[in-house]
Enzyme design. Sequence first.
Site, PDB file in Angstrom:
ATOM      1  N   GLY A 125      38.618  48.187  48.128  1.00 52.93           N
ATOM      2  CA  GLY A 125      39.621  47.545  47.286  1.00 52.93           C
ATOM      3  C   GLY A 125      40.357  48.582  46.467  1.00 52.93           C
ATOM      4  O   GLY A 125      40.402  49.763  46.827  1.00 52.93           O
ATOM      5  N   GLY A 126      40.905  48.141  45.351  1.00 53.39           N
ATOM      6  CA  GLY A 126      41.753  49.005  44.539  1.00 53.39           C
ATOM      7  C   GLY A 126      40.956  49.976  43.666  1.00 53.39           C
ATOM      8  O   GLY A 126      39.776  49.761  43.379  1.00 53.39           O
ATOM      9  N   GLU A 166      39.168  36.486  47.004  1.00 55.15           N
ATOM     10  CA  GLU A 166      39.356  35.041  46.747  1.00 55.15           C
ATOM     11  C   GLU A 166      40.590  34.511  47.484  1.00 55.15           C
ATOM     12  O   GLU A 166      40.723  33.309  47.701  1.00 55.15           O
ATOM     13  CB  GLU A 166      39.503  34.780  45.251  1.00 55.15           C
ATOM     14  CG  GLU A 166      40.712  35.434  44.639  1.00 55.15           C
ATOM     15  CD  GLU A 166      40.852  35.182  43.147  1.00 55.15           C
ATOM     16  OE1 GLU A 166      40.532  34.075  42.709  1.00 55.15           O
ATOM     17  OE2 GLU A 166      41.274  36.108  42.440  1.00 55.15           O
ATOM     18  N   GLU A 187      41.190  50.750  40.409  1.00 55.91           N
ATOM     19  CA  GLU A 187      40.691  50.278  39.107  1.00 55.91           C
ATOM     20  C   GLU A 187      39.418  49.453  39.269  1.00 55.91           C
ATOM     21  O   GLU A 187      38.455  49.610  38.516  1.00 55.91           O
ATOM     22  CB  GLU A 187      41.770  49.451  38.382  1.00 55.91           C
ATOM     23  CG  GLU A 187      42.818  50.279  37.692  1.00 55.91           C
ATOM     24  CD  GLU A 187      42.237  51.417  36.846  1.00 55.91           C
ATOM     25  OE1 GLU A 187      41.241  51.200  36.133  1.00 55.91           O
ATOM     26  OE2 GLU A 187      42.766  52.543  36.927  1.00 55.91           O
ATOM     27  N   THR A 188      39.413  48.555  40.267  1.00 58.20           N
ATOM     28  CA  THR A 188      38.210  47.743  40.496  1.00 58.20           C
ATOM     29  C   THR A 188      37.051  48.659  40.898  1.00 58.20           C
ATOM     30  O   THR A 188      35.917  48.478  40.446  1.00 58.20           O
ATOM     31  CB  THR A 188      38.454  46.694  41.601  1.00 58.20           C
ATOM     32  OG1 THR A 188      39.745  46.141  41.450  1.00 58.20           O
ATOM     33  CG2 THR A 188      37.428  45.587  41.558  1.00 58.20           C
ATOM     34  N   GLY A 189      37.337  49.646  41.726  1.00 57.38           N
ATOM     35  CA  GLY A 189      36.304  50.595  42.155  1.00 57.38           C
ATOM     36  C   GLY A 189      35.680  51.319  40.970  1.00 57.38           C
ATOM     37  O   GLY A 189      34.453  51.471  40.887  1.00 57.38           O
ATOM     38  N   GLU A 196      35.556  52.448  49.140  1.00 56.16           N
ATOM     39  CA  GLU A 196      36.742  52.726  49.971  1.00 56.16           C
ATOM     40  C   GLU A 196      37.931  52.220  49.175  1.00 56.16           C
ATOM     41  O   GLU A 196      38.147  51.011  49.084  1.00 56.16           O
ATOM     42  CB  GLU A 196      36.659  51.961  51.300  1.00 56.16           C
ATOM     43  CG  GLU A 196      35.556  52.397  52.222  1.00 56.16           C
ATOM     44  CD  GLU A 196      35.812  53.762  52.827  1.00 56.16           C
ATOM     45  OE1 GLU A 196      36.962  54.210  52.843  1.00 56.16           O
ATOM     46  OE2 GLU A 196      34.835  54.386  53.263  1.00 56.16           O
ATOM     47  N   GLU A 205      50.216  53.578  44.122  1.00 53.74           N
ATOM     48  CA  GLU A 205      50.214  52.808  45.362  1.00 53.74           C
ATOM     49  C   GLU A 205      51.054  51.545  45.146  1.00 53.74           C
ATOM     50  O   GLU A 205      50.799  50.798  44.212  1.00 53.74           O
ATOM     51  CB  GLU A 205      48.758  52.419  45.646  1.00 53.74           C
ATOM     52  CG  GLU A 205      48.478  52.046  47.055  1.00 53.74           C
ATOM     53  CD  GLU A 205      47.038  51.576  47.247  1.00 53.74           C
ATOM     54  OE1 GLU A 205      46.423  51.073  46.293  1.00 53.74           O
ATOM     55  OE2 GLU A 205      46.542  51.711  48.375  1.00 53.74           O
ATOM     56  N   CYS A 226      45.821  50.345  53.558  1.00 53.20           N
ATOM     57  CA  CYS A 226      45.370  51.417  52.653  1.00 53.20           C
ATOM     58  C   CYS A 226      45.830  52.789  53.138  1.00 53.20           C
ATOM     59  O   CYS A 226      46.087  53.679  52.346  1.00 53.20           O
ATOM     60  CB  CYS A 226      43.859  51.385  52.509  1.00 53.20           C
ATOM     61  SG  CYS A 226      43.020  51.356  54.096  1.00 53.20           S
TER      62      CYS A 226
HETATM   63  P1  NDP Z   1      40.951  44.496  44.523  1.00 52.77           P
HETATM   64  O1  NDP Z   1      40.329  45.728  44.005  1.00 52.77           O
HETATM   65  O2  NDP Z   1      41.762  43.689  43.611  1.00 52.77           O
HETATM   66  O3  NDP Z   1      39.863  43.506  45.132  1.00 52.77           O
HETATM   67  C1  NDP Z   1      38.973  43.898  46.143  1.00 52.77           C
HETATM   68  C2  NDP Z   1      37.759  42.990  46.113  1.00 52.77           C
HETATM   69  O4  NDP Z   1      37.056  43.195  44.892  1.00 52.77           O
HETATM   70  C3  NDP Z   1      38.093  41.520  46.155  1.00 52.77           C
HETATM   71  O5  NDP Z   1      37.101  40.833  46.881  1.00 52.77           O
HETATM   72  C4  NDP Z   1      38.025  41.144  44.686  1.00 52.77           C
HETATM   73  O6  NDP Z   1      37.811  39.768  44.498  1.00 52.77           O
HETATM   74  C5  NDP Z   1      36.846  41.941  44.253  1.00 52.77           C
HETATM   75  N1  NDP Z   1      36.735  42.149  42.803  1.00 52.77           N
HETATM   76  C6  NDP Z   1      37.694  42.036  41.849  1.00 52.77           C
HETATM   77  N2  NDP Z   1      37.180  42.329  40.631  1.00 52.77           N
HETATM   78  C7  NDP Z   1      35.875  42.628  40.823  1.00 52.77           C
HETATM   79  C8  NDP Z   1      34.804  43.014  39.949  1.00 52.77           C
HETATM   80  N3  NDP Z   1      34.969  43.178  38.647  1.00 52.77           N
HETATM   81  N4  NDP Z   1      33.594  43.243  40.487  1.00 52.77           N
HETATM   82  C9  NDP Z   1      33.379  43.103  41.814  1.00 52.77           C
HETATM   83  N5  NDP Z   1      34.355  42.739  42.685  1.00 52.77           N
HETATM   84  C10 NDP Z   1      35.587  42.506  42.195  1.00 52.77           C
HETATM   85  O7  NDP Z   1      41.785  44.961  45.810  1.00 52.77           O
HETATM   86  P2  NDP Z   1      42.736  44.080  46.688  1.00 52.77           P
HETATM   87  O8  NDP Z   1      42.008  42.913  47.234  1.00 52.77           O
HETATM   88  O9  NDP Z   1      43.995  43.873  45.918  1.00 52.77           O
HETATM   89  O10 NDP Z   1      42.989  45.069  47.934  1.00 52.77           O
HETATM   90  C11 NDP Z   1      43.953  46.032  47.937  1.00 52.77           C
HETATM   91  C12 NDP Z   1      43.365  47.409  47.665  1.00 52.77           C
HETATM   92  O11 NDP Z   1      42.351  47.700  48.629  1.00 52.77           O
HETATM   93  C13 NDP Z   1      44.384  48.496  47.811  1.00 52.77           C
HETATM   94  O12 NDP Z   1      44.273  49.415  46.745  1.00 52.77           O
HETATM   95  C14 NDP Z   1      44.008  49.174  49.114  1.00 52.77           C
HETATM   96  O13 NDP Z   1      44.415  50.523  49.192  1.00 52.77           O
HETATM   97  C15 NDP Z   1      42.526  49.027  49.115  1.00 52.77           C
HETATM   98  N6  NDP Z   1      42.003  49.148  50.493  1.00 52.77           N
HETATM   99  C16 NDP Z   1      41.324  50.288  50.856  1.00 52.77           C
HETATM  100  C17 NDP Z   1      40.881  50.467  52.161  1.00 52.77           C
HETATM  101  C18 NDP Z   1      40.138  51.702  52.572  1.00 52.77           C
HETATM  102  O14 NDP Z   1      39.623  51.741  53.698  1.00 52.77           O
HETATM  103  N7  NDP Z   1      40.026  52.720  51.751  1.00 52.77           N
HETATM  104  C19 NDP Z   1      41.129  49.438  53.177  1.00 52.77           C
HETATM  105  C20 NDP Z   1      41.813  48.274  52.690  1.00 52.77           C
HETATM  106  C21 NDP Z   1      42.243  48.156  51.386  1.00 52.77           C
HETATM  107  P3  NDP Z   1      39.064  38.794  44.220  1.00 52.77           P
HETATM  108  O15 NDP Z   1      40.054  39.012  45.309  1.00 52.77           O
HETATM  109  O16 NDP Z   1      38.420  37.485  44.289  1.00 52.77           O
HETATM  110  O17 NDP Z   1      39.608  39.182  42.895  1.00 52.77           O
END
Ligand code: NDP
Length: 497
Positions: free
Chosen positions: A228-229, A178, A231-233, A250, A381, A284
């Site tokens: 993403g993070g 977002e 916890e979300t994963g 990822e 992290e 990441c």
């Molecule tokens: P988040 O986990 O907060 O968000 C990632 C995405 O998930 C966003 O689009 C977010 O939307 C969405 N999201 C949030 N809640 C939900 C849900 N319940 N169901 C489905 N989708 C949801 O991560 P960040 O955006 O803060 O990114 C940082 C993290 O990403 C770090 O931990 C980093 O290490 C990791 N990362 C990993 C990479 C890899 O290749 N392994 C590469 C780049 C980053 P919204 O933003 O709208 O909340």
Amino acid sequence: MSTLQLFIDSTFCDAENGETTPIEYPADGSIHTRAAEASSKDAERAIAAARKEFDYGKWRQTTVGERGEILRKVASRLLAEKDTIARLETLDTGKTLAECEMDVDDVASVFNYYADQASATIGRVVDPSTPGVSSRTITEPVGVCVLITPWNYPLLQASWKVAPALLAGNSIILKPSELTPSTTHYLVKILVEEGVEPAAVQLLLGAGSNIGPTLTESPDVDMVSFTGGLETGRSIMKSASGTVKRVALELGGKNPNVIFADADLPAAIDNALTAIFLDSGQVCSAGARLIVEESIRQEVVDELVRRAQQIRVGDPFDQETETGALISAGHREKVHSYVQRAVEQGAKLLCGGQVPEGAGYFYPPTILDECDQTMDCVHDESFGPVLTVETFDGGSEAEREANAIAIANDTIYGLAGAVWTADASRAERVARQLRHGTIWINDYHPYVPQAEWGGMKQSGNGRELGPTGLAEYLEIKHIWHNIQPAKAGWFADPDNS
Ligand code: NDP
């Protein structure tokens, strides 16, 4: 001020409830655009449109060669419009313009790489020796794929998913963070203008917590690919389990950067700075844990501090700036409290660690010495410009090597890591024992679209990029074709014997 719209059922549209969210420029906190805030009703509409396209539509019926050619045109458009796209990425993320320009080059390379994969052989003949039978495997698209991306590399992370998913013939639903919707929105326009079937692409903007569960729980979604993070994963994996859909994750990393005493120290130290302070540590694979041989610790740390204090943090559009802002006020607060907690737990703050005055969410390069495996800063992290320093020692070469490996592997994550040494045998031994998905030897950060990227342990599952990054978006089907049908003869047929 313009508003970025959703793209559902081949049409750019507002959110059904008309809601929008402001999008901040992190370098000064101003609002540079607004984005539609999708609700779960919008998500349901996007799922229905994607499902209809996949089950009855045109995209998966085009040839893989045609889809590859379209991806190549997308790559050309991205390069032709690099200045505009990079500027949008800087406005959303606060990253330097120079870095965003390089990201667009990388994004185009990913589209070109997957365009090339269209000519790769897909499927194989199985057991050609059975008489009268043609037995083979073929690949098919997985179906409706939800692609969820983070804010740190918005367009690059999208490209790692979009290019292979579309080449494979899937219908996609894109959901960027977002905080950073602009370049993904721009990409969607390019995709449809360059010939991707519009109905095969849906774009949802807005908070993941609002629409995420609708997307991940839906029985009409076949796959979720998430970056993403942690916890979300975890929560996505749980909510996807009800329909046993394919989930590719990822996630984060807590990546070790190991320096042995025999390493080329000027190169190791210079790269240790890039490893952690590039994009203010919001990477990441950032080399956030420096693990250095005790005998060279002081020399390495002194030089790192000297250099870190000279890094030019500031206006992302200024060509002299080396690293920009953190993504948001909330994220900076998180990074700062992480540093404060580290100091409370016994880490020694050598530089940085102060929130600067003035507008924008800047944070200085920060180095924490005398860290050990008991501290939160070594395990969690920070996703900010914070380097922790640990040392390894031992009575013999072998003991020191074993200790370095043990510390480097002592993390729940397993995304990436590096080893610095002049001893090629040791470099190989260490690289093979580190449980991380990417290992650099005497280097840090390079990646190529041809090589798989992804994590071991809780850094995720599956791989992006390379041939495996395409396989993630394909189902494999075995077709056994008996060209000379005959009775199976298993059950007796007494009436006709
Ligand atoms: P988040 O986990 O907060 O968000 C990632 C995405 O998930 C966003 O689009 C977010 O939307 C969405 N999201 C949030 N809640 C939900 C849900 N319940 N169901 C489905 N989708 C949801 O991560 P960040 O955006 O803060 O990114 C940082 C993290 O990403 C770090 O931990 C980093 O290490 C990791 N990362 C990993 C990479 C890899 O290749 N392994 C590469 C780049 C980053 P919204 O933003 O709208 O909340």
